[in-house]
Design a protein around this motif. Structure first.
Motif, short mmCIF file in Angstrom:
data_model
loop_
_atom_site.label_atom_id
_atom_site.label_comp_id
_atom_site.label_asym_id
_atom_site.label_seq_id
_atom_site.Cartn_x
_atom_site.Cartn_y
_atom_site.Cartn_z
N GLY A 7 0.79 -1.23 0.00
CA GLY A 7 0.00 0.00 0.00
C GLY A 7 0.82 1.27 0.00
O GLY A 7 0.26 2.36 0.03
N ASP A 33 -2.75 3.40 -0.62
CA ASP A 33 -4.02 2.73 -0.35
C ASP A 33 -4.77 3.47 0.76
O ASP A 33 -4.18 4.17 1.56
CB ASP A 33 -3.80 1.28 0.10
CG ASP A 33 -3.40 0.37 -1.05
OD1 ASP A 33 -3.42 0.83 -2.21
OD2 ASP A 33 -3.06 -0.79 -0.77
N ALA A 34 -6.07 3.26 0.80
CA ALA A 34 -6.91 3.94 1.79
C ALA A 34 -6.50 3.61 3.22
O ALA A 34 -6.51 4.47 4.09
CB ALA A 34 -8.38 3.58 1.56
N GLN A 35 -6.11 2.36 3.48
CA GLN A 35 -5.78 1.97 4.85
C GLN A 35 -4.44 2.51 5.33
O GLN A 35 -4.17 2.51 6.53
CB GLN A 35 -5.83 0.45 5.00
CG GLN A 35 -4.77 -0.29 4.21
CD GLN A 35 -4.92 -1.79 4.35
OE1 GLN A 35 -5.99 -2.28 4.68
NE2 GLN A 35 -3.86 -2.51 4.11
N VAL A 36 -3.59 2.96 4.44
CA VAL A 36 -2.28 3.48 4.85
C VAL A 36 -2.07 4.92 4.39
O VAL A 36 -0.97 5.47 4.56
CB VAL A 36 -1.12 2.60 4.33
CG1 VAL A 36 -1.21 1.20 4.89
CG2 VAL A 36 -1.08 2.58 2.83
N THR A 38 -2.89 7.73 5.59
CA THR A 38 -2.54 8.69 6.64
C THR A 38 -1.21 8.37 7.32
O THR A 38 -0.76 9.14 8.15
CB THR A 38 -3.65 8.74 7.71
OG1 THR A 38 -3.80 7.43 8.27
CG2 THR A 38 -4.96 9.20 7.11
N TRP A 74 4.08 -2.11 9.33
CA TRP A 74 2.93 -2.98 9.06
C TRP A 74 2.68 -3.94 10.22
O TRP A 74 1.56 -4.09 10.68
CB TRP A 74 3.19 -3.74 7.77
CG TRP A 74 2.05 -4.60 7.32
CD1 TRP A 74 1.88 -5.92 7.58
CD2 TRP A 74 0.94 -4.20 6.52
NE1 TRP A 74 0.74 -6.38 6.99
CE2 TRP A 74 0.14 -5.34 6.34
CE3 TRP A 74 0.55 -3.01 5.95
CZ2 TRP A 74 -1.04 -5.31 5.60
CZ3 TRP A 74 -0.60 -2.97 5.21
CH2 TRP A 74 -1.39 -4.11 5.04
N ARG A 77 1.48 -2.29 13.41
CA ARG A 77 0.09 -1.86 13.31
C ARG A 77 -0.86 -3.06 13.35
O ARG A 77 -1.95 -2.98 13.86
CB ARG A 77 -0.10 -1.10 11.99
CG ARG A 77 -1.47 -0.54 11.80
CD ARG A 77 -1.46 0.36 10.58
NE ARG A 77 -2.79 0.77 10.26
CZ ARG A 77 -3.54 0.24 9.29
NH1 ARG A 77 -3.06 -0.73 8.56
NH2 ARG A 77 -4.75 0.67 9.06
N GLN A 78 -0.41 -4.19 12.79
CA GLN A 78 -1.24 -5.37 12.72
C GLN A 78 -0.46 -6.58 13.23
O GLN A 78 -0.01 -7.41 12.44
CB GLN A 78 -1.66 -5.62 11.26
CG GLN A 78 -2.43 -4.48 10.68
CD GLN A 78 -2.75 -4.70 9.19
OE1 GLN A 78 -2.48 -5.76 8.66
NE2 GLN A 78 -3.32 -3.71 8.57
#
Length: 82
Positions: A7, A33-36, A38, A74, A77-78
């Motif tokens: 992303g 990508d939308a999830q990253v 910001t 990554w 965060r997850q």
């Protein structure tokens, strides 16, 4: 040179320094990508001696360091993805 990774758009470039003895390499990490989108990851910079390594090898080293920085972000965060 630019690649997409998890992303992020990783843009890598290199240039010779003023004395023409080192490669000054830089990788810019931008969320695409939308999830990253910001996420704000710092730019990576390396100075590599020109006599020891050619420009393609220097770019590859910076790219791998950038991918590692994205992976660290990554998995932090997850953690369930690790």
């Amino acid at each position: 040179m630019a690649i997409d990774y998890r992303g992020f758009r990783v843009t890598v470039d290199a240039k010779a320094d003023a004395t023409d003895t080192q490669w000054l390499c830089r990788a810019v990490l931008e969320g695409t990508d939308a999830q990253v989108a910001t996420a704000k990851l710092p730019c990576l910079e390396l100075a590599i001696p020109r006599l020891k390594i050619d420009v393609l090898m220097a770019l590859s080293m910076v790219e791998q360091n950038a991918k590692q920085a994205v992976d660290e972000w990554w998995y932090a965060r997850q953690p369930e993805m690790a």
